[in-house]
Design an enzyme around this catalytic site. Structure first.
Site, mmCIF file in Angstrom:
data_model
loop_
_atom_site.group_PDB
_atom_site.id
_atom_site.type_symbol
_atom_site.label_atom_id
_atom_site.label_comp_id
_atom_site.label_asym_id
_atom_site.label_seq_id
_atom_site.Cartn_x
_atom_site.Cartn_y
_atom_site.Cartn_z
ATOM 1 C CG HIS A 131 -20.821 1.279 0.255
ATOM 2 N ND1 HIS A 131 -20.758 2.635 0.487
ATOM 3 C CD2 HIS A 131 -22.005 1.070 -0.385
ATOM 4 C CE1 HIS A 131 -21.838 3.220 0.004
ATOM 5 N NE2 HIS A 131 -22.619 2.295 -0.529
ATOM 6 C CG HIS A 133 -16.864 5.733 6.213
ATOM 7 N ND1 HIS A 133 -15.854 5.496 5.318
ATOM 8 C CD2 HIS A 133 -17.569 6.789 5.721
ATOM 9 C CE1 HIS A 133 -15.930 6.374 4.324
ATOM 10 N NE2 HIS A 133 -16.971 7.151 4.541
#
Length: 350
Positions: A131, A133
């Site tokens: 995970h 951004h």
């Protein structure tokens, strides 16, 4: 001193040449592995770890699964990750955070290549949940098998308002951390009315690039090609895309679809007391005239078009995957529907 026979000298010479060629080939291979960003121990030439089939002979075996959540900021991702981190040890998978320099959502082709192959060949970390951004990465561009992509989208205005006040007041997740706009008493209404730099139309352009990818056009606010590419990727490249306004249902769909990772996810979400793990401390609802000004911009309209598509698709997936029930404690829960296919008339050798 007796002279060495010619055939023996020739044999030794050929042996030396063969050895040098072998060393040269090994050196070239090692350099290739370094360029990929993996060590020889992690490469696709190394034997798989015990009990885990080779990713290239069985890439879809659940013990070889890789899930990638390229998180949109201020969309409920911290809440979701709280659940996933809690499940990692229980369900025996690895959870890894991709951290980029200066939180840049764009990666160079070189970094994309290294990341794609590192994810693919890091066998000791399979099954894995990544995970971070970052915008969508097309693994197939680099010849690497793609992971299962998941994502959460949020109503564009709600996301922007949350982010605006988050920079000024922080949240209850890390309450003592100083944010970049702390000390400013400007409201969101004032920011929009004054066309302040924090409320320029280009600032609405966030969720489209996350689905569009790493192409330069994805960076251009209001770019029609970027919107269409984002919609194509959402439909064809993502396993499941949920919406922040339906996080319990999203977790239920994930649990029904990928129990190898998300078994007991709904139960943990209900019982952990962390349904809103990162809540902005203060938010003032915007005035109607503020909303009207925002909705007149092309950037918001495109962001909203992508969001509405995600809502339609998720509602369809939800309807076909889970059902709502009330458990023994009187709680509303979402459980998987029964499998809707079977095999019959199977013929062939035993």
């Amino acid at each position: 001193m007796k002279k060495m026979p010619q055939y023996l000298r020739l044999s030794l010479l050929l042996a030396a040449i063969f050895l040098l060629l072998a060393l040269l080939l090994f050196r070239v291979w090692s350099l290739e592995e370094k360029l990929r960003g993996v060590s020889p121990a992690q490469s696709d030439h190394s034997p798989p770890r015990k009990g885990v089939p080779d990713r290239y002979t069985s890439p879809y075996h659940e013990e070889n699964l890789v899930v990638f959540y390229n998180r949109v900021p201020k969309s409920g991702s911290t809440t979701l990750m709280g659940v996933i981190y809690a499940l990692a040890k229980r369900n025996k998978f690895h959870c890894l955070h991709l951290n980029t320099t200066r939180n840049d959502h764009y990666m160079s082709p070189a970094d994309q290549y290294k990341f794609a192959w590192n994810v693919t060949t890091w066998r000791s970390k399979l099954p894995a949940f990544y995970h971070g951004h970052v915008n969508y990465i097309n693994f197939q561009t680099f010849g690497a098998p793609p992971p299962l992509f998941i994502q959460l989208l949020r109503d564009p205005i709600d996301r922007m308002i949350s982010y605006f006040y988050f920079l000024r007041y922080g949240d209850d997740y890390r309450p003592h951390l100083t944010r970049s706009r702390m000390g400013s008493n400007m409201t969101f209404d004032q920011c929009v009315a004054r066309s302040h730099r924090d409320c320029q139309p280009k600032n609405w352009w966030v969720q489209v690039p996350f689905f569009c990818g790493m192409a330069p056009e994805c960076k251009i606010p209001g770019n029609m090609w970027a919107l269409q590419q984002a919609k194509r990727n959402l439909i064809t490249k993502y396993f499941i895309v949920g919406v922040t306004e339906q996080i319990p249902e999203f977790i239920g769909v994930l649990e029904a679809s990928l129990p190898r990772f998300f078994k007991d996810a709904s139960k943990h979400y209900r019982s952990s007391g962390q349904k809103h793990l990162r809540k902005t401390k203060k938010k003032i609802p915007p005035k109607p005239e503020t909303l009207a000004k925002i909705k007149s911009t092309q950037e918001w309209q495109m962001e909203n078009e992508l969001y509405n598509l995600a809502v339609v698709l998720f509602n369809d997936v939800k309807q076909r995957t889970i059902k709502r029930e009330i458990n023994d404690d009187g709680e509303e829960v979402f459980v998987a529907k029964k499998q809707a296919f079977m095999y019959e008339k199977v013929v062939g050798p035993p």
